[in-house]
Design a protein around this motif. Structure first.
Motif, PDB file in Angstrom:
ATOM      1  N   ASP A  84      41.647  55.973  31.702  1.00  0.00           N
ATOM      2  CA  ASP A  84      41.054  54.749  32.268  1.00  0.00           C
ATOM      3  C   ASP A  84      42.035  53.876  33.052  1.00  0.00           C
ATOM      4  OD1 ASP A  84      42.459  53.235  30.435  1.00  0.00           O
ATOM      5  OD2 ASP A  84      40.724  52.754  29.182  1.00  0.00           O
ATOM      6  N   SER A  85      43.234  54.389  33.273  1.00  0.00           N
ATOM      7  CA  SER A  85      44.190  53.589  34.037  1.00  0.00           C
ATOM      8  C   SER A  85      43.797  53.553  35.519  1.00  0.00           C
ATOM      9  CB  SER A  85      45.594  54.177  33.905  1.00  0.00           C
ATOM     10  OG  SER A  85      46.438  53.502  34.815  1.00  0.00           O
ATOM     11  N   LEU A  86      43.912  52.379  36.109  1.00  0.00           N
ATOM     12  CA  LEU A  86      43.611  52.245  37.542  1.00  0.00           C
ATOM     13  C   LEU A  86      44.902  52.216  38.362  1.00  0.00           C
ATOM     14  CD1 LEU A  86      40.764  49.569  37.195  1.00  0.00           C
ATOM     15  CD2 LEU A  86      40.487  52.016  37.609  1.00  0.00           C
ATOM     16  N   LYS A 100      37.767  56.559  33.484  1.00  0.00           N
ATOM     17  CA  LYS A 100      37.933  57.467  32.331  1.00  0.00           C
ATOM     18  C   LYS A 100      36.962  58.644  32.457  1.00  0.00           C
ATOM     19  CE  LYS A 100      38.863  57.885  27.666  1.00  0.00           C
ATOM     20  NZ  LYS A 100      39.404  58.832  27.116  1.00  0.00           N
ATOM     21  N   GLU A 127      47.055  45.728  37.478  1.00  0.00           N
ATOM     22  CA  GLU A 127      47.119  47.054  36.868  1.00  0.00           C
ATOM     23  C   GLU A 127      47.780  48.090  37.781  1.00  0.00           C
ATOM     24  OE1 GLU A 127      43.784  48.097  34.424  1.00  0.00           O
ATOM     25  OE2 GLU A 127      44.355  50.203  34.502  1.00  0.00           O
ATOM     26  N   TYR A 162      32.795  47.791  28.801  1.00  0.00           N
ATOM     27  CA  TYR A 162      33.511  49.082  28.841  1.00  0.00           C
ATOM     28  C   TYR A 162      32.741  50.124  28.025  1.00  0.00           C
ATOM     29  CZ  TYR A 162      37.379  52.450  28.431  1.00  0.00           C
ATOM     30  OH  TYR A 162      38.150  53.582  28.487  1.00  0.00           O
ATOM     31  N   LYS A 197      37.036  50.616  34.634  1.00  0.00           N
ATOM     32  CA  LYS A 197      37.956  51.399  33.789  1.00  0.00           C
ATOM     33  C   LYS A 197      37.184  52.509  33.051  1.00  0.00           C
ATOM     34  CE  LYS A 197      41.515  49.445  31.627  1.00  0.00           C
ATOM     35  NZ  LYS A 197      42.654  50.028  32.358  1.00  0.00           N
TER      36      LYS A 197
END
Ligand code: NAD
Length: 366
Positions: free
Chosen positions: A180-182, A174, A206, A327, A170
């Motif tokens: 950071d959305s997959l 980004k 996700e 992260y 993630k």
């Protein structure tokens, strides 16, 4: 020159080349009664006791075993440091065939060997060593982790490792896409074993478009049954595929001249150790190609975090919390890489070295 000096030089030459003097302590055990031939290498204990697994392997000779234990123990120092753990780096090897040469006596003798270091080195499992072996080791020393949950241990580290890889992915998304959305990202997971299959769970949840490959049909079947949306691809044609993210979760050295000539991914992030065939060369090529490489030892530290919980005395929930930090750690490594115009693996190494130096500095203060 005195004879003794000459002899010393003759030994120091090859040993220096092997990097022995980069380490705090390297100890050997040769026990005729049980047949145990083992080496423990303690690389650095600035941050805490040296923790690292024991690998049992039929090395061709002692030199090969020594080279391996030196390299692996050094890697553990960096992995623990960058993960923010109060652990140093160490590793052990046992020379032998794990399917033929193992016995209760051999493992218990190894436990005594570990114990002789008084807790400076803490062992765990690695290739060729299972939880049953660790139970024998535990009969002779308390400096052991990776024991079964029934005995108060932390159990299977893979879910924590997979979660850490997911966090690193993630952060990489980004960095690459500003978000950071997959969701909707095409991710190819190479190897759906313990870690890969858990990673697929997170990715599917996700909304990523996940493709998988494995050399074992049963592994593929298990994941396909659980997630009907997952596509199965031919591992031999993996690098011809159109993808956003390549997630190596099987073997090392898959990022090499051949794969990089074809690879269409903009992000590389997976659990496998030593993904770059040649760290310096391929780390640089990846950077020049504009691919975001999330350093393997940073994103796969969840396994170490999990065994560390046995030393520090916390549970799985807190281990997951620590793995979540992967992260921000990964993001700060990308920032350093950009700022200093260095490959991400080099930024990760520097992050580890900076932390060790900073902690060493406070130790000298009163
Ligand atoms: P695993 O053995 O359970 O899974 C690996 C999978 O990769 C297996 O299903 C295997 O069949 C498959 N595979 C092997 N060669 C392949 C190939 N050429 N193409 C496609 N698939 C292939 O191992 P794991 O515990 O899931 O670990 C995966 C990787 O992550 C290893 O490199 C390991 O060292 C590393 N790692 C694991 C952990 C952990 O917590 N288990 C922690 C840190 C790093």
């Amino acid at each position: 020159m005195l004879k003794a000096e000459k002899e010393q030089q003759a030994v120091a030459g090859p040993l220096t080349q092997m990097g022995v003097f980069d380490h705090e302590q390297v100890v050997f055990c040769n026990d005729n009664a049980t047949g145990l031939k083992s080496i423990i290498a303690i690389h650095n204990t600035t941050l805490g006791p040296a923790l690292g697994g024991t690998r049992m392997w039929a090395y061709a000779n002692e030199g090969e075993a020594l080279t391996d234990v030196l390299r692996l123990s050094r890697g553990m120092t960096y992995k623990a440091a960058v993960a923010g753990l109060n652990l140093g780096g160490g590793k052990a090897v046992i020379i032998g065939d794990s399917r033929k040469d193992k016995s209760e006596a051999l493992m218990r003798r190894f436990g005594k060997f570990v114990d002789s270091l008084g807790g400076k080195y803490i062992t765990a499992e690695d290739v060729g060593i299972g939880t049953r072996d660790m139970e024998y080791v535990r009969m002779e020393t308390k400096h052991v982790t990776g024991i079964p949950p029934a005995l108060g241990g932390s159990g299977d580290p893979s879910p924590v490792t997979a979660f850490g890889v997911y966090m690193g992915m993630k952060a990489a998304a980004k960095e690459r896409w500003g978000n950071d959305s997959l969701n909707g990202k095409k991710v190819v997971v190479q190897g759906v074993g313990n870690v890969g299959s858990h990673l697929v769970d997170h990715l599917v949840k996700e909304g990523a478009k996940v493709s998988i490959c494995d050399i074992f049909e049963d592994r593929i079947a298990l994941v396909s049954k659980k997630h009907s949306s997952v596509e199965v691809v031919d591992g031999n044609k993996l690098f011809d595929l159109d993808m956003d993210i390549y997630a190596p979760c099987a073997l090392g050295a898959t990022v090499n001249d051949e794969s990089l000539a074809k690879l269409k991914a903009s992000v590389i992030c997976g659990a496998a150790n030593n993904q770059l065939a040649d760290e310096k060369l391929h780390g640089r090529i990846v950077m020049e190609k504009g691919i975001i490489y999330a350093p393997d030892f940073v994103v796969n530290a969840g396994g170490l975090i999990n065994v560390y919980s046995e030393v520090a005395g916390f549970g799985t929930d807190y281990a997951m919390k620590l793995a979540e930090n992967i992260y921000s750690t990964t993001a700060s490594i990308f920032a350093m890489s950009k700022q200093e115009n260095i490959p991400t693996y080099a930024a990760a190494n520097k992050t580890a070295e900076n932390r060790i130096a900073a902690v060493a500095a406070i130790r000298t203060k009163r």
